[in-house]
Design a protein around this motif. Structure first.
Motif, PDB file in Angstrom:
ATOM      1  N   VAL A 190       0.821  -1.218   0.000  1.00 41.28           N
ATOM      2  CA  VAL A 190       0.000   0.000   0.000  1.00 41.28           C
ATOM      3  C   VAL A 190       0.856   1.270   0.000  1.00 41.28           C
ATOM      4  CG1 VAL A 190      -1.915  -1.164   1.160  1.00 41.28           C
ATOM      5  CG2 VAL A 190      -0.206   0.058   2.531  1.00 41.28           C
ATOM      6  N   GLY A 191       2.173   1.116  -0.038  1.00 42.91           N
ATOM      7  CA  GLY A 191       3.045   2.290  -0.064  1.00 42.91           C
ATOM      8  C   GLY A 191       3.439   2.779   1.309  1.00 42.91           C
ATOM      9  N   LYS A 192       3.456   1.876   2.279  1.00 45.80           N
ATOM     10  CA  LYS A 192       3.784   2.261   3.654  1.00 45.80           C
ATOM     11  C   LYS A 192       5.222   2.762   3.772  1.00 45.80           C
ATOM     12  CE  LYS A 192       4.404  -1.223   6.078  1.00 45.80           C
ATOM     13  NZ  LYS A 192       5.833  -1.097   5.703  1.00 45.80           N
ATOM     14  N   SER A 193       6.158   2.046   3.146  1.00 44.05           N
ATOM     15  CA  SER A 193       7.559   2.470   3.213  1.00 44.05           C
ATOM     16  C   SER A 193       7.766   3.778   2.456  1.00 44.05           C
ATOM     17  CB  SER A 193       8.471   1.380   2.643  1.00 44.05           C
ATOM     18  OG  SER A 193       8.436   0.224   3.454  1.00 44.05           O
ATOM     19  N   THR A 194       7.058   3.941   1.344  1.00 45.54           N
ATOM     20  CA  THR A 194       7.121   5.208   0.610  1.00 45.54           C
ATOM     21  C   THR A 194       6.644   6.347   1.499  1.00 45.54           C
ATOM     22  OG1 THR A 194       6.666   4.046  -1.457  1.00 45.54           O
ATOM     23  CG2 THR A 194       6.347   6.428  -1.461  1.00 45.54           C
ATOM     24  N   PHE A 195       5.546   6.109   2.207  1.00 45.31           N
ATOM     25  CA  PHE A 195       5.028   7.148   3.095  1.00 45.31           C
ATOM     26  C   PHE A 195       5.976   7.400   4.264  1.00 45.31           C
ATOM     27  CE2 PHE A 195       2.653   8.663   6.749  1.00 45.31           C
ATOM     28  CZ  PHE A 195       2.081   9.809   6.224  1.00 45.31           C
ATOM     29  N   SER A 196       6.588   6.342   4.801  1.00 41.13           N
ATOM     30  CA  SER A 196       7.539   6.517   5.903  1.00 41.13           C
ATOM     31  C   SER A 196       8.692   7.416   5.473  1.00 41.13           C
ATOM     32  CB  SER A 196       8.090   5.159   6.355  1.00 41.13           C
ATOM     33  OG  SER A 196       7.076   4.347   6.893  1.00 41.13           O
ATOM     34  N   ALA A 197       9.201   7.179   4.263  1.00 42.89           N
ATOM     35  CA  ALA A 197      10.279   8.013   3.739  1.00 42.89           C
ATOM     36  C   ALA A 197       9.794   9.439   3.518  1.00 42.89           C
ATOM     37  CB  ALA A 197      10.804   7.416   2.433  1.00 42.89           C
ATOM     38  N   GLN A 198       8.595   9.562   2.977  1.00 45.45           N
ATOM     39  CA  GLN A 198       8.001  10.872   2.708  1.00 45.45           C
ATOM     40  C   GLN A 198       7.802  11.648   4.010  1.00 45.45           C
ATOM     41  OE1 GLN A 198       4.362  10.389   0.605  1.00 45.45           O
ATOM     42  NE2 GLN A 198       3.782  12.524   0.709  1.00 45.45           N
ATOM     43  N   LEU A 199       7.309  10.946   5.009  1.00 44.02           N
ATOM     44  CA  LEU A 199       7.101  11.542   6.331  1.00 44.02           C
ATOM     45  C   LEU A 199       8.426  12.026   6.920  1.00 44.02           C
ATOM     46  CD1 LEU A 199       5.443  12.086   8.919  1.00 44.02           C
ATOM     47  CD2 LEU A 199       5.691   9.670   9.483  1.00 44.02           C
ATOM     48  N   SER A 200       9.457  11.211   6.789  1.00 42.26           N
ATOM     49  CA  SER A 200      10.767  11.567   7.336  1.00 42.26           C
ATOM     50  C   SER A 200      11.344  12.794   6.634  1.00 42.26           C
ATOM     51  CB  SER A 200      11.728  10.378   7.203  1.00 42.26           C
ATOM     52  OG  SER A 200      11.239   9.262   7.908  1.00 42.26           O
ATOM     53  N   PHE A 201      11.219  12.834   5.304  1.00 44.24           N
ATOM     54  CA  PHE A 201      11.698  13.998   4.558  1.00 44.24           C
ATOM     55  C   PHE A 201      10.932  15.260   4.955  1.00 44.24           C
ATOM     56  CE2 PHE A 201      13.680  11.104   1.396  1.00 44.24           C
ATOM     57  CZ  PHE A 201      14.901  11.749   1.279  1.00 44.24           C
ATOM     58  N   ALA A 202       9.619  15.121   5.129  1.00 46.41           N
ATOM     59  CA  ALA A 202       8.796  16.284   5.479  1.00 46.41           C
ATOM     60  C   ALA A 202       9.188  16.840   6.841  1.00 46.41           C
ATOM     61  CB  ALA A 202       7.319  15.897   5.469  1.00 46.41           C
ATOM     62  N   LEU A 203       9.403  15.956   7.806  1.00 50.16           N
ATOM     63  CA  LEU A 203       9.797  16.402   9.140  1.00 50.16           C
ATOM     64  C   LEU A 203      11.200  17.001   9.122  1.00 50.16           C
ATOM     65  CD1 LEU A 203       8.406  13.409  11.228  1.00 50.16           C
ATOM     66  CD2 LEU A 203       7.522  15.741  11.224  1.00 50.16           C
ATOM     67  N   ALA A 204      12.098  16.378   8.354  1.00 54.97           N
ATOM     68  CA  ALA A 204      13.462  16.903   8.258  1.00 54.97           C
ATOM     69  C   ALA A 204      13.468  18.288   7.621  1.00 54.97           C
ATOM     70  CB  ALA A 204      14.338  15.939   7.454  1.00 54.97           C
ATOM     71  N   ALA A 205      12.526  18.520   6.690  1.00 53.29           N
ATOM     72  CA  ALA A 205      12.434  19.827   6.036  1.00 53.29           C
ATOM     73  C   ALA A 205      11.990  20.917   7.001  1.00 53.29           C
ATOM     74  CB  ALA A 205      11.470  19.755   4.853  1.00 53.29           C
ATOM     75  N   MET A 206      11.459  20.517   8.159  1.00 51.24           N
ATOM     76  CA  MET A 206      11.069  21.480   9.192  1.00 51.24           C
ATOM     77  C   MET A 206      12.230  21.775  10.142  1.00 51.24           C
ATOM     78  SD  MET A 206       7.345  19.914  10.199  1.00 51.24           S
ATOM     79  CE  MET A 206       6.108  19.567   8.949  1.00 51.24           C
ATOM     80  N   ASN A 207      13.440  21.385   9.717  1.00 44.51           N
ATOM     81  CA  ASN A 207      14.660  21.588  10.512  1.00 44.51           C
ATOM     82  C   ASN A 207      14.631  20.811  11.821  1.00 44.51           C
ATOM     83  OD1 ASN A 207      15.907  23.383   8.640  1.00 44.51           O
ATOM     84  ND2 ASN A 207      14.605  25.045   9.399  1.00 44.51           N
ATOM     85  N   LEU A 208      14.010  19.631  11.775  1.00 39.90           N
ATOM     86  CA  LEU A 208      13.990  18.736  12.924  1.00 39.90           C
ATOM     87  C   LEU A 208      15.014  17.627  12.711  1.00 39.90           C
ATOM     88  CD1 LEU A 208      10.111  18.384  13.301  1.00 39.90           C
ATOM     89  CD2 LEU A 208      11.623  19.826  14.669  1.00 39.90           C
ATOM     90  N   GLN A 209      15.467  17.040  13.801  1.00 41.01           N
ATOM     91  CA  GLN A 209      16.388  15.911  13.738  1.00 41.01           C
ATOM     92  C   GLN A 209      15.567  14.623  13.661  1.00 41.01           C
ATOM     93  OE1 GLN A 209      19.756  16.156  13.510  1.00 41.01           O
ATOM     94  NE2 GLN A 209      19.466  18.388  13.476  1.00 41.01           N
ATOM     95  N   ILE A 210      15.758  13.855  12.579  1.00 43.06           N
ATOM     96  CA  ILE A 210      14.886  12.718  12.294  1.00 43.06           C
ATOM     97  C   ILE A 210      15.699  11.433  12.143  1.00 43.06           C
ATOM     98  CG2 ILE A 210      13.104  11.804  10.755  1.00 43.06           C
ATOM     99  CD1 ILE A 210      12.402  14.459  12.195  1.00 43.06           C
ATOM    100  N   GLY A 211      15.156  10.348  12.696  1.00 39.83           N
ATOM    101  CA  GLY A 211      15.692   9.013  12.467  1.00 39.83           C
ATOM    102  C   GLY A 211      14.622   8.156  11.822  1.00 39.83           C
ATOM    103  N   LEU A 212      15.000   7.368  10.834  1.00 40.55           N
ATOM    104  CA  LEU A 212      14.069   6.457  10.155  1.00 40.55           C
ATOM    105  C   LEU A 212      14.571   5.038  10.370  1.00 40.55           C
ATOM    106  CD1 LEU A 212      11.735   5.699   8.292  1.00 40.55           C
ATOM    107  CD2 LEU A 212      13.155   6.338   6.331  1.00 40.55           C
ATOM    108  N   LEU A 213      13.803   4.248  11.108  1.00 37.80           N
ATOM    109  CA  LEU A 213      14.187   2.877  11.441  1.00 37.80           C
ATOM    110  C   LEU A 213      13.314   1.896  10.665  1.00 37.80           C
ATOM    111  CD1 LEU A 213      15.728   0.782  13.117  1.00 37.80           C
ATOM    112  CD2 LEU A 213      14.066   1.139  14.958  1.00 37.80           C
ATOM    113  N   ASP A 214      13.934   1.109   9.812  1.00 34.03           N
ATOM    114  CA  ASP A 214      13.241   0.124   8.981  1.00 34.03           C
ATOM    115  C   ASP A 214      13.298  -1.228   9.686  1.00 34.03           C
ATOM    116  OD1 ASP A 214      12.262  -1.516   7.004  1.00 34.03           O
ATOM    117  OD2 ASP A 214      13.882  -1.152   5.572  1.00 34.03           O
TER     118      ASP A 214
END
Length: 336
Positions: free
Chosen positions: A71-95
């Protein structure tokens, strides 16, 4: 024995999920939780203390779940991480999709390796404020199948949580595999004491995907994880009109490519149409899709994501920030 140790759908005389005989006693025969209980860690776990210390510098933890695969869950996880990082936040993405890690491929990190220091395992960084960890970085051959039983999967997830040194994070986004299996139980048990802010559930509009969302919501309720909301992915296809391929069908049924002729006509006769974005439904959403169902599910509808022809375009043209603002306004995230 605490009532919380016995699942709602357990058999009579259930020994409890923390019992050494959980999943193994005669009373467990035929129970829907038998396999999960048999493989889950039992009793006080000293690793949880180490995990809590590691997670002390992580402000928020979000699980990205789906009831159905693809359903595109991993795509959304990556998208979510990029969006949060674009807000100048420190982000970790754990697969933690152990058998099918796709995050390294999606983020262009194939071939990267995990490095170890005196502080622990170092994530692979996409940007200065976006680090990634996945079993995909540990496989010598990307085509190698990971054929592991539950305990070994649980062990690797624990190692990720114990050994990876993230520095200070505003958000840890956890990309889980589809369903409600060992990986999900393990991540909830390991992070439960440190506080999971909630889960975002990803689905597609068609009924075959929506029916599994209810199961995912029930899983979250049983393990005490707040559902931040539901995202409907692949709601349609959107791309510039001039990027479409136009075909003409002949009387014999043959398809002839007339794309260049159509583009030339538009340039000469209707130049104002060249900048249009064409959108169409990919799946039938006549039933109302996820937006209609969330009322019955008693949870928040976060929004829709449309298919874009490439992942790069998806990141540029879909506005995930609006989805994240909705999620961040939830009580679990507003508190701090």
């Amino acid at each position: 024995m605490a009532d919380g140790d016995i699942p709602e759908d357990a058999n009579e005389h259930c020994p409890g999920t923390q019992s050494e005989s959980a999943g193994k006693s005669d009373a467990c025969e035929g129970c829907p939780n038998q396999e999960a209980c048999a493989t889950a860690p039992k009793g006080p776990d000293p690793d949880l203390v180490v995990i809590a210390e590691r997670m002390a510098n992580v402000k928020h933890k979000i699980l990205v779940l789906s009831g159905k695969g693809g359903v595109g869950k991993s795509t959304f996880s990556a998208q979510l991480s990029f969006a949060l990082a674009a807000m100048n936040l420190q982000i970790g993405l754990l697969d933690i999709d152990i058998c099918g890690p796709s995050i390294p491929k999606m983020l262009g990190l194939e071939g990267q390796e995990i490095h170890q220091s005196n502080l622990g395992w170092s994530p692979v960084y996409v940007d200065d404020n976006l680090g990634v960890m996945s079993i995909g970085f540990m496989l010598p051959d990307p085509d190698e199948a990971v054929i592991w039983r539950g305990p070994r999967k649980n062990g690797l997830i624990k190692n990720f949580l114990k050994e990876v040194y993230w520095y200070e994070l505003d958000f840890l986004v956890v990309d889980a595999p589809p369903g409600t299996s060992d990986e999900h139980i393990s991540i909830v048990q390991c992070l439960g004491a440190t506080g999971i802010d909630g889960a975002i559930i990803v689905t597609t509009p068609q009924q075959v995907s929506l029916i599994d969302v209810r199961k995912e919501i029930n899983f979250c309720k049983k393990v005490g994880v707040k559902v931040l909301g539901v995202v409907e992915n692949m709601s349609g296809l959107c791309q510039p009109l001039m990027d479409f391929k136009f075909m003409r069908m002949t009387e014999t049924g043959e398809h002839i490519d007339v794309s260049e002729r159509v583009r030339e006509y538009l340039r000469e006769k209707a130049p104002e149409l060249q900048n249009l974005i064409a959108c169409s439904e990919v799946f039938d959403s006549s039933s109302g899709g996820a937006e209609k169902c969330v009322g019955k599910w008693m949870c928040l509808f976060l929004g829709r994501c449309h298919w874009i022809r490439s992942f790069v375009r998806l990141l540029k043209k879909v506005d995930p920030a609006s989805l994240i603002r909705n999620a961040m306004s939830a009580p679990a995230l507003r508190s701090s």
